[in-house]
Structures are given as C-alpha cells and as structure tokens.
Design a protein around this motif. Structure first.
Motif, PDB file in Angstrom:
ATOM      1  N   LYS A  20     -52.006 -36.381 -97.079  1.00 35.42           N
ATOM      2  CA  LYS A  20     -51.676 -34.961 -96.976  1.00 35.42           C
ATOM      3  C   LYS A  20     -50.183 -34.792 -97.208  1.00 35.42           C
ATOM      4  O   LYS A  20     -49.363 -35.327 -96.462  1.00 35.42           O
ATOM      5  CB  LYS A  20     -52.073 -34.440 -95.585  1.00 35.42           C
ATOM      6  CG  LYS A  20     -51.712 -32.988 -95.345  1.00 35.42           C
ATOM      7  CD  LYS A  20     -52.017 -32.603 -93.904  1.00 35.42           C
ATOM      8  CE  LYS A  20     -51.522 -31.191 -93.592  1.00 35.42           C
ATOM      9  NZ  LYS A  20     -51.712 -30.846 -92.157  1.00 35.42           N
ATOM     10  N   ALA A  21     -49.814 -34.063 -98.250  1.00 33.07           N
ATOM     11  CA  ALA A  21     -48.395 -33.848 -98.545  1.00 33.07           C
ATOM     12  C   ALA A  21     -47.750 -33.049 -97.418  1.00 33.07           C
ATOM     13  O   ALA A  21     -48.340 -32.104 -96.894  1.00 33.07           O
ATOM     14  CB  ALA A  21     -48.240 -33.116 -99.868  1.00 33.07           C
ATOM     15  N   PRO A  22     -46.525 -33.408 -97.023  1.00 27.54           N
ATOM     16  CA  PRO A  22     -45.875 -32.688 -95.924  1.00 27.54           C
ATOM     17  C   PRO A  22     -45.464 -31.276 -96.328  1.00 27.54           C
ATOM     18  O   PRO A  22     -44.999 -31.039 -97.446  1.00 27.54           O
ATOM     19  CB  PRO A  22     -44.652 -33.551 -95.615  1.00 27.54           C
ATOM     20  CG  PRO A  22     -44.353 -34.259 -96.897  1.00 27.54           C
ATOM     21  CD  PRO A  22     -45.690 -34.508 -97.541  1.00 27.54           C
ATOM     22  N   LYS A  23     -45.642 -30.345 -95.392  1.00 24.25           N
ATOM     23  CA  LYS A  23     -45.103 -28.999 -95.578  1.00 24.25           C
ATOM     24  C   LYS A  23     -43.595 -29.034 -95.360  1.00 24.25           C
ATOM     25  O   LYS A  23     -43.013 -30.091 -95.087  1.00 24.25           O
ATOM     26  CB  LYS A  23     -45.772 -28.034 -94.598  1.00 24.25           C
ATOM     27  CG  LYS A  23     -47.269 -27.870 -94.820  1.00 24.25           C
ATOM     28  CD  LYS A  23     -47.884 -26.944 -93.766  1.00 24.25           C
ATOM     29  CE  LYS A  23     -49.387 -26.829 -93.939  1.00 24.25           C
ATOM     30  NZ  LYS A  23     -50.012 -25.984 -92.879  1.00 24.25           N
ATOM     31  N   ALA A  24     -42.971 -27.870 -95.452  1.00 31.09           N
ATOM     32  CA  ALA A  24     -41.506 -27.814 -95.398  1.00 31.09           C
ATOM     33  C   ALA A  24     -40.928 -28.458 -94.143  1.00 31.09           C
ATOM     34  O   ALA A  24     -39.887 -29.115 -94.192  1.00 31.09           O
ATOM     35  CB  ALA A  24     -41.041 -26.361 -95.506  1.00 31.09           C
ATOM     36  N   ASN A  25     -41.615 -28.290 -93.009  1.00 28.88           N
ATOM     37  CA  ASN A  25     -41.089 -28.791 -91.731  1.00 28.88           C
ATOM     38  C   ASN A  25     -41.831 -30.026 -91.235  1.00 28.88           C
ATOM     39  O   ASN A  25     -41.840 -30.313 -90.040  1.00 28.88           O
ATOM     40  CB  ASN A  25     -41.171 -27.693 -90.671  1.00 28.88           C
ATOM     41  CG  ASN A  25     -42.602 -27.253 -90.394  1.00 28.88           C
ATOM     42  OD1 ASN A  25     -43.503 -27.530 -91.197  1.00 28.88           O
ATOM     43  ND2 ASN A  25     -42.819 -26.589 -89.276  1.00 28.88           N
ATOM     44  N   VAL A 124     -47.106 -35.119 -89.867  1.00 31.99           N
ATOM     45  CA  VAL A 124     -46.861 -34.517 -88.545  1.00 31.99           C
ATOM     46  C   VAL A 124     -45.629 -33.623 -88.595  1.00 31.99           C
ATOM     47  O   VAL A 124     -44.789 -33.743 -89.499  1.00 31.99           O
ATOM     48  CB  VAL A 124     -46.661 -35.616 -87.478  1.00 31.99           C
ATOM     49  CG1 VAL A 124     -47.873 -36.514 -87.366  1.00 31.99           C
ATOM     50  CG2 VAL A 124     -45.411 -36.449 -87.789  1.00 31.99           C
ATOM     51  N   PRO A 125     -45.467 -32.727 -87.616  1.00 31.38           N
ATOM     52  CA  PRO A 125     -44.239 -31.934 -87.547  1.00 31.38           C
ATOM     53  C   PRO A 125     -43.015 -32.839 -87.391  1.00 31.38           C
ATOM     54  O   PRO A 125     -43.035 -33.813 -86.629  1.00 31.38           O
ATOM     55  CB  PRO A 125     -44.442 -31.077 -86.299  1.00 31.38           C
ATOM     56  CG  PRO A 125     -45.924 -30.994 -86.129  1.00 31.38           C
ATOM     57  CD  PRO A 125     -46.445 -32.318 -86.580  1.00 31.38           C
ATOM     58  N   ALA A 126     -41.955 -32.511 -88.104  1.00 30.82           N
ATOM     59  CA  ALA A 126     -40.738 -33.320 -88.021  1.00 30.82           C
ATOM     60  C   ALA A 126     -40.175 -33.343 -86.604  1.00 30.82           C
ATOM     61  O   ALA A 126     -39.513 -34.309 -86.199  1.00 30.82           O
ATOM     62  CB  ALA A 126     -39.698 -32.787 -88.998  1.00 30.82           C
ATOM     63  N   SER A 127     -40.454 -32.300 -85.819  1.00 31.03           N
ATOM     64  CA  SER A 127     -39.949 -32.219 -84.448  1.00 31.03           C
ATOM     65  C   SER A 127     -40.540 -33.278 -83.531  1.00 31.03           C
ATOM     66  O   SER A 127     -40.017 -33.513 -82.440  1.00 31.03           O
ATOM     67  CB  SER A 127     -40.239 -30.832 -83.870  1.00 31.03           C
ATOM     68  OG  SER A 127     -41.644 -30.575 -83.867  1.00 31.03           O
ATOM     69  N   THR A 128     -41.621 -33.915 -83.958  1.00 29.30           N
ATOM     70  CA  THR A 128     -42.263 -34.941 -83.123  1.00 29.30           C
ATOM     71  C   THR A 128     -41.742 -36.344 -83.407  1.00 29.30           C
ATOM     72  O   THR A 128     -42.170 -37.304 -82.754  1.00 29.30           O
ATOM     73  CB  THR A 128     -43.790 -34.938 -83.329  1.00 29.30           C
ATOM     74  OG1 THR A 128     -44.094 -35.387 -84.666  1.00 29.30           O
ATOM     75  CG2 THR A 128     -44.379 -33.554 -83.117  1.00 29.30           C
ATOM     76  N   ILE A 129     -40.844 -36.463 -84.351  1.00 28.15           N
ATOM     77  CA  ILE A 129     -40.389 -37.776 -84.811  1.00 28.15           C
ATOM     78  C   ILE A 129     -39.162 -38.248 -84.036  1.00 28.15           C
ATOM     79  O   ILE A 129     -38.202 -37.500 -83.830  1.00 28.15           O
ATOM     80  CB  ILE A 129     -40.058 -37.739 -86.315  1.00 28.15           C
ATOM     81  CG1 ILE A 129     -41.319 -37.478 -87.143  1.00 28.15           C
ATOM     82  CG2 ILE A 129     -39.386 -39.031 -86.754  1.00 28.15           C
ATOM     83  CD1 ILE A 129     -42.332 -38.594 -87.106  1.00 28.15           C
ATOM     84  N   HIS A 130     -39.189 -39.514 -83.627  1.00 30.02           N
ATOM     85  CA  HIS A 130     -38.020 -40.181 -83.055  1.00 30.02           C
ATOM     86  C   HIS A 130     -37.714 -41.406 -83.907  1.00 30.02           C
ATOM     87  O   HIS A 130     -38.589 -42.261 -84.101  1.00 30.02           O
ATOM     88  CB  HIS A 130     -38.281 -40.636 -81.619  1.00 30.02           C
ATOM     89  CG  HIS A 130     -38.349 -39.524 -80.619  1.00 30.02           C
ATOM     90  ND1 HIS A 130     -37.358 -39.275 -79.704  1.00 30.02           N
ATOM     91  CD2 HIS A 130     -39.297 -38.587 -80.393  1.00 30.02           C
ATOM     92  CE1 HIS A 130     -37.689 -38.242 -78.946  1.00 30.02           C
ATOM     93  NE2 HIS A 130     -38.866 -37.805 -79.357  1.00 30.02           N
ATOM     94  N   LYS A 131     -36.499 -41.506 -84.393  1.00 32.13           N
ATOM     95  CA  LYS A 131     -36.100 -42.700 -85.126  1.00 32.13           C
ATOM     96  C   LYS A 131     -35.894 -43.858 -84.144  1.00 32.13           C
ATOM     97  O   LYS A 131     -35.471 -43.666 -83.009  1.00 32.13           O
ATOM     98  CB  LYS A 131     -34.822 -42.442 -85.919  1.00 32.13           C
ATOM     99  CG  LYS A 131     -35.016 -41.513 -87.099  1.00 32.13           C
ATOM    100  CD  LYS A 131     -33.892 -41.621 -88.131  1.00 32.13           C
ATOM    101  CE  LYS A 131     -32.617 -41.007 -87.620  1.00 32.13           C
ATOM    102  NZ  LYS A 131     -31.591 -40.940 -88.718  1.00 32.13           N
ATOM    103  N   ILE A 132     -36.192 -45.050 -84.625  1.00 30.11           N
ATOM    104  CA  ILE A 132     -35.993 -46.257 -83.833  1.00 30.11           C
ATOM    105  C   ILE A 132     -35.047 -47.185 -84.592  1.00 30.11           C
ATOM    106  O   ILE A 132     -34.829 -46.995 -85.793  1.00 30.11           O
ATOM    107  CB  ILE A 132     -37.339 -46.970 -83.538  1.00 30.11           C
ATOM    108  CG1 ILE A 132     -38.019 -47.415 -84.837  1.00 30.11           C
ATOM    109  CG2 ILE A 132     -38.259 -46.065 -82.720  1.00 30.11           C
ATOM    110  CD1 ILE A 132     -39.276 -48.237 -84.626  1.00 30.11           C
TER     111      ILE A 132
END
Length: 337
Positions: A20-25, A124-132
C-alpha cells in the motif's frame, strides 16, 4: 508482499498482496520481525471476533526499516531503522485534548482495530514511528513495544530507587515489569506458580516466590519487616491475583493493575480502606515510555533479549499459534516477516 490473515475459527491463511503506497502523512515500513502477544492469542481464539472483524492481519509488536515516505513527512527517511507505536488516536476527545491520547476514547489500536504488522510491508501514520539506533538488532527492537508497556506500568507507580515491588505473574509482561523496576533501582520479587517461569526469572536475577508453596502475604511481610511492599503490579489477570494484590502493600502503598480482566473479580476492599491503598490503572504507553524502552532495549543491561525464545518464518504462524496453548516454556515468539 506476503501477509497472514486470521480467518476465524483458529484458521490462519498466508496470502500474497500488493504494498500500500503511503499517503502524504504516512510511511511504509518493511517489517523485519513481529512479536506474538496475548492479544494476538485472544484474536486467534475468537475471543475478539466482534471487534477485529475477518479477515484480519494481526500483530503490533514490530521492528523494521522505512521503505517509502509520504510527501508531507519530515524527519524520517528511507532506510531508517524504526519501531511502530501502534496507537492512532482521534485527536478530538477529552483524553486527546488533555494530553492522554494513548487512552483516547476512540482509540484505533493498530493490529487489533485495523490490520497489523504480520505482513512484509505495513503502511502506518508517520506519527506512530520511532527511530531506533542504526546499529540496533532488529530482533531485539521487536521487544520495544512490550518493554514500553512495562515502562508505562512502572512510571504510573511512581516507583523509585530502594522501593520494594511485588509483581504478581511471571509471564513475558510480568518479567519485563520486574526488569524495568530493577532498572529504576527497586528490589523486586515475582509471584508465579509455573516452574519454568520461576526458573526463567531466577536466571535473570529476579527473586521469586511460588504462592502455592509459601503464603505470599506472609512472605512479603517477612521480606519487608512487616511493613508491606511499596508497590504491587498485578499482571496475572487472575482471581487469586486480584484478591491478594491489596494485601501485600504498605500503608498508602500502590497497586498497579496491569492484567486485563474480562470478567469482574473479587478485590479485598477492606484492606484498601485500612491502609489507604491506591489502585492505579495502566494501559499501553505514551511517547516518553517508548523513548525509554528504546534506550533500555538498545543498551540491554538487563538481558531483555533473553525473552526471545523462538524465531520462525511468517508462513509458520498457524503452527506457532496452534502450539502456544500447550507450550509451558515459551516467553516471546517472533515471526520473521
């Protein structure tokens, strides 16, 4: 891409699909590993059919690498190693408006209310991402989500160095709560009846007691010179755990309710009254909990990686779930996506 789907009646299918291609956010994460937790087992057993719908892709404890980034996303790049904090709040309810979006009244718990991480790619929404950290082992990183649960539980308790804490229940979350409490400087004992779990906890340097062999209240009173523990974490979700949790803490001690109770359970409210005990609910995690969990897992000073007792291909999910009901010696199983 490959995905596994819960079809109902304890049936898992393996299907081919399209990314699924990501939407803008949004971002698309190439999933490396996804852990299996108690919620996934509840879904598999059909307990949550009315909530999850069918077919359904399970999974919410995961690690991976960003594969694609939406046009409005900043601070994230293709190739970043990441974990997903699988909470998608509404942003409009009372909880969201008062800094408690993790317990949003309309929370979308990704992997439960919507499709999850047991697939090759998850958008997924970018707001749910945490870089490690880029040098962090992705197998270990799949533990961040459950470690964040434990961090939130301990943060809710107000535990501090030198406190004495009782953890009722020695499953994966109970072990993690104990390890996180130790990282805060507390003295910890786990109450558990499963011999394997008792041995596992001891191997990690955690003190244990079997309440079928020693009365837990008597044990804690001896351990604390009659005062009682500062904090009790009830993780078992069992009727005996609910009954004894208020009896092991000191005056104005705290009980943190971690285990999930599908049905009402008896609680010794008289003991709460006698000692002015505080009962605290704890659910999922906040951003700050994830950040500390990433740090703890990356450093691995408390051997979190030892909880990974099995890694298997995604295509074997049916066999893995079929065997988990009778497996008395497993802790955290990861599927390689």
């Amino acid at each position: 891409m490959t995905a596994t789907r819960y079809e109902g009646n304890k049936k898992i299918s393996v299907v081919e699909g399209c990314k699924k291609a990501p939407k803008a956010n949004e971002v698309t994460v190439e999933i490396a590993y996804s852990g299996i937790c108690g919620t996934d087992l509840h879904i598999f057993h059909g307990v949550m059919d009315e909530r999850v719908g069918k077919p359904h892709i399970m999974g919410h404890e995961c690690s991976g690498v960003i594969e694609a980034v939406g046009s409005d996303v900043s601070g994230l790049s293709i190739g970043d190693k990441v974990v997903v904090r699988p909470l998608d709040p509404c942003g409009a309810c009372y909880a969201c408006q008062h800094g408690m979006s993790h317990i949003c009244y309309n929370l979308n718990f990704m992997g439960v209310d919507t499709d999850g991480s047991m697939q090759s790619y998850w958008t997924v929404p970018a707001s749910t991402i945490h870089k490690i950290p880029q040098d962090m082992d992705l197998k270990n990183a799949a533990l961040v989500e459950p470690v964040a649960v434990a961090v939130h539980d301990v943060n809710r308790s107000g535990l501090k160095a030198g406190d004495k804490a009782v953890v009722i229940g020695g499953g994966p979350i109970g072990i993690l709560v104990a390890l996180v409490a130790k990282s805060f400087g507390a003295d910890v004992v786990i109450s558990e009846i499963n011999p394997f779990r008792l041995g596992f906890a001891k191997d990690l340097g955690i003190d244990t007691v079997n309440p079928t062999e020693k009365d837990l209240v008597t044990y804690v009173n001896t351990w604390t010179d009659g005062v009682g523990a500062d904090v009790c974490f009830e993780v078992s979700g069992s009727k005996p755990g609910a009954m004894v949790m208020t009896e092991v803490v000191k005056t104005r001690g705290k009980v943190v309710l971690v285990g999930i109770y599908g049905q009402p359970a008896e609680v010794n409210l008289k003991q709460m009254w006698l000692r002015e005990v505080e009962l605290i609910g704890a659910r999922v995690y906040e951003d700050i909990d994830y950040d500390l969990a990433i740090d703890l897992v990356a450093k691995n000073d408390y051997s979190f990686d030892k909880l990974i007792t099995k890694v298997a291909p995604l295509e074997e999910l049916q066999d893995i779930l079929d065997g988990m009901d009778t497996d008395q010696q497993g802790m955290k199983v990861l599927v390689k996506c």
